[in-house]
Design an enzyme around this catalytic site. Structure first.
Site, PDB file in Angstrom:
ATOM      1  N   ARG A 134       8.806 -24.838  -4.277  1.00  0.00           N
ATOM      2  CA  ARG A 134       9.726 -24.685  -3.273  1.00  0.00           C
ATOM      3  C   ARG A 134       9.819 -22.969  -2.941  1.00  0.00           C
ATOM      4  NH1 ARG A 134      14.659 -28.076  -5.543  1.00  0.00           N
ATOM      5  NH2 ARG A 134      13.834 -30.333  -4.917  1.00  0.00           N
ATOM      6  N   ARG A 158      16.326 -22.968  -8.527  1.00  0.00           N
ATOM      7  CA  ARG A 158      16.922 -22.245  -9.578  1.00  0.00           C
ATOM      8  C   ARG A 158      16.092 -22.351 -10.834  1.00  0.00           C
ATOM      9  NH1 ARG A 158      18.940 -27.103  -8.497  1.00  0.00           N
ATOM     10  NH2 ARG A 158      19.144 -28.726 -10.051  1.00  0.00           N
ATOM     11  N   GLU A 201       9.842 -33.533   0.930  1.00  0.00           N
ATOM     12  CA  GLU A 201      10.321 -34.080  -0.240  1.00  0.00           C
ATOM     13  C   GLU A 201      11.215 -35.329   0.268  1.00  0.00           C
ATOM     14  OE1 GLU A 201      11.804 -32.044  -3.633  1.00  0.00           O
ATOM     15  OE2 GLU A 201      11.234 -30.156  -2.844  1.00  0.00           O
ATOM     16  N   GLU A 258       0.903  -1.210   0.184  1.00  0.00           N
ATOM     17  CA  GLU A 258       0.032  -0.131   0.008  1.00  0.00           C
ATOM     18  C   GLU A 258       1.050   1.256   0.035  1.00  0.00           C
ATOM     19  OE1 GLU A 258      -2.246  -2.900   2.536  1.00  0.00           O
ATOM     20  OE2 GLU A 258      -0.024  -2.506   2.009  1.00  0.00           O
ATOM     21  N   THR A 262       5.400 -42.221   4.794  1.00  0.00           N
ATOM     22  CA  THR A 262       4.580 -42.967   5.540  1.00  0.00           C
ATOM     23  C   THR A 262       4.281 -42.549   6.976  1.00  0.00           C
ATOM     24  OG1 THR A 262       5.073 -44.959   4.477  1.00  0.00           O
ATOM     25  CG2 THR A 262       4.184 -45.112   6.457  1.00  0.00           C
ATOM     26  N   SER A 263       5.260 -41.773   7.506  1.00  0.00           N
ATOM     27  CA  SER A 263       5.203 -41.291   8.980  1.00  0.00           C
ATOM     28  C   SER A 263       4.349 -39.980   8.894  1.00  0.00           C
ATOM     29  CB  SER A 263       6.729 -40.918   9.722  1.00  0.00           C
ATOM     30  OG  SER A 263       7.207 -42.292   9.541  1.00  0.00           O
ATOM     31  N   THR A 315      16.607 -40.129   1.854  1.00  0.00           N
ATOM     32  CA  THR A 315      16.780 -39.181   0.578  1.00  0.00           C
ATOM     33  C   THR A 315      17.933 -38.702   0.596  1.00  0.00           C
ATOM     34  OG1 THR A 315      14.310 -39.083   0.394  1.00  0.00           O
ATOM     35  CG2 THR A 315      15.588 -37.379  -0.757  1.00  0.00           C
ATOM     36  N   GLY A 360      11.400 -40.061   0.921  1.00  0.00           N
ATOM     37  CA  GLY A 360      10.904 -41.242   0.759  1.00  0.00           C
ATOM     38  C   GLY A 360       9.972 -41.837   1.255  1.00  0.00           C
ATOM     39  N   CYS A 371      -2.739  -3.726   7.020  1.00  0.00           N
ATOM     40  CA  CYS A 371      -2.613  -4.231   8.355  1.00  0.00           C
ATOM     41  C   CYS A 371      -2.931  -2.724   9.396  1.00  0.00           C
ATOM     42  CB  CYS A 371      -1.032  -4.295   8.711  1.00  0.00           C
ATOM     43  SG  CYS A 371       0.105  -2.951   8.062  1.00  0.00           S
TER      44      CYS A 371
END
Length: 373
Positions: free
Chosen positions: A183, A206, A292, A53, A299-300, A195, A294, A76
């Site tokens: 990202r 990049r 990112e 603004e 899974t966790s 990983t 494996g 704000c």
């Protein structure tokens, strides 16, 4: 009106210019229109810098009196690193504001709009609200829940495997470029040692914008095996390594001297307790984490129910038994039921298919930021 839609669209485009540089602040663009023409523009370019603004008001100069200001987020009304934008708007003599959504930050939450209306400014809300919500979804999620927005990204074969024998990459170059864009809108990227050891990732932006700094990096490293001479320690980018209590104290001290933050967390089933991890990062000003990793970390994350958005890149490849499963337990997590995840976007990228699933709770956010909940 078509003209008003074009002006708010321009404000959103301006806001995107700050992508990757404003964390933990939101992306905001501003357009000032006087006598039917754009008189000034601005956007929030970096955290701690002038707000959109103010930039637009400076750009418009004397043409602000009686003008209309177009914004993608409520101004704000509190002092932070900069003065309240509501004060600047009132001083500029702006007569009308067209704004997409309310700011869910508890210091604002409608107070900015209320201040402007009490001082005679006409305010219209809701223009391009869905687009404005998606643009700042991590910021909004953090403001509403207090937790960072967690996105799990996976590239899969058609038979649901993370790897295909003989292929380094499953997804196309354009799909990988889309990951770099992801990202850029996420504050941090997290992975596990599997990983890290297998791929030695760079985790930069990049392919989206070479000028952007790398995201903050997070490594789940239960035994603190991270090599002190790794390239991640040779950059000014923030690196946090989470390990189990009792990990090598000498290694921890050495990494700390190199500027690496090492955080000990309690364990669960021999691994880092992700519930404790969420509690820790929620106490920090971290708005978002892109995971990112494996199969183990995926899974966790799913088992603990801490994933807010799941992004799957399906590649036209078959793996068979030689590939690694992405979900490595015998049954689904206890929280998961049909309807818990909503398919919100499907896009063809070359011959890949990108599918985006959101937790159903995110569906409430639009009504919240439009002020209708």
């Amino acid at each position: 009106m078509l003209e008003e839609d074009a002006y708010i669209s321009r404000a959103l485009d301006l806001a995107r210019k700050g992508t990757g540089r404003t964390f933990p602040n939101p992306l905001v663009g501003a357009v000032i229109v006087s006598d039917g023409r754009i008189a000034g523009e601005g956007y929030h370019a970096r955290a701690g810098g002038p707000h959109a603004e103010v930039e637009a008001i400076i750009s418009a100069g004397e043409k602000t009196a009686g003008s209309t200001l177009y914004l993608n987020l409520e101004p704000c009304c509190h002092y932070g690193k900069t003065p309240p934008c509501t004060d600047a708007i009132l001083d500029a003599g702006i007569a009308k504001i067209v704004c997409s959504i309310y700011d869910p930050d508890q210091r604002v939450r409608g107070k900015g709009i209320e201040t402007l209306r009490k001082n005679g400014i006409t305010v219209e809300m809701g223009a391009r609200a869905e687009e404005a919500l998606e643009l700042n979804l991590p910021y909004i999620h953090k403001a509403i829940t207090g937790n960072p927005f967690i996105v799990l990204k996976l590239a899969l074969s058609l038979d649901g495997r993370l790897t295909v024998p003989g292929s380094r990459y499953l997804s196309s170059e354009r799909s990988r470029s889309e990951v770099h864009r992801l990202r850029s809108v996420m504050e941090a990227v997290a992975t596990g040692t599997g990983t890290f050891d297998e791929d030695d990732p760079i985790f930069d932006r990049r392919m989206f914008d070479e000028s952007l700094p790398a995201p903050d990096r997070i490594l789940f490293d239960s035994r603190l095996s991270f090599p002190t001479g790794h390239r991640w320690t040779d950059t000014p980018d923030r690196l946090t390594v989470f390990c189990l209590a009792g990990a090598d104290k000498n290694k921890r001290s050495e990494l700390s001297r190199m500027g690496v933050e090492v955080v000990e967390l309690p364990g669960k089933n021999g691994r880092i307790d992700l519930g404790a991890w969420i509690d820790h990062i929620s106490s920090k000003p971290v708005t978002s984490v892109l995971v990112e990793g494996g199969g183990k970390i995926a899974t966790s994350m799913m088992r603990e129910g801490i994933v807010d958005r799941l992004i799957l890149f399906h590649a036209p490849l078959l793996s068979g038994d030689g590939g690694v499963k992405w979900y490595q337990e015998s049954g689904p997590p206890g929280w998961f039921r049909r309807g818990d995840l909503k398919l919100t976007r499907v896009e063809k990228i070359d011959d890949d298919i990108m599918a985006v699933y959101d937790r159903k709770e995110l569906g409430r956010y639009l009504e919240f930021v439009k002020g209708t909940e």
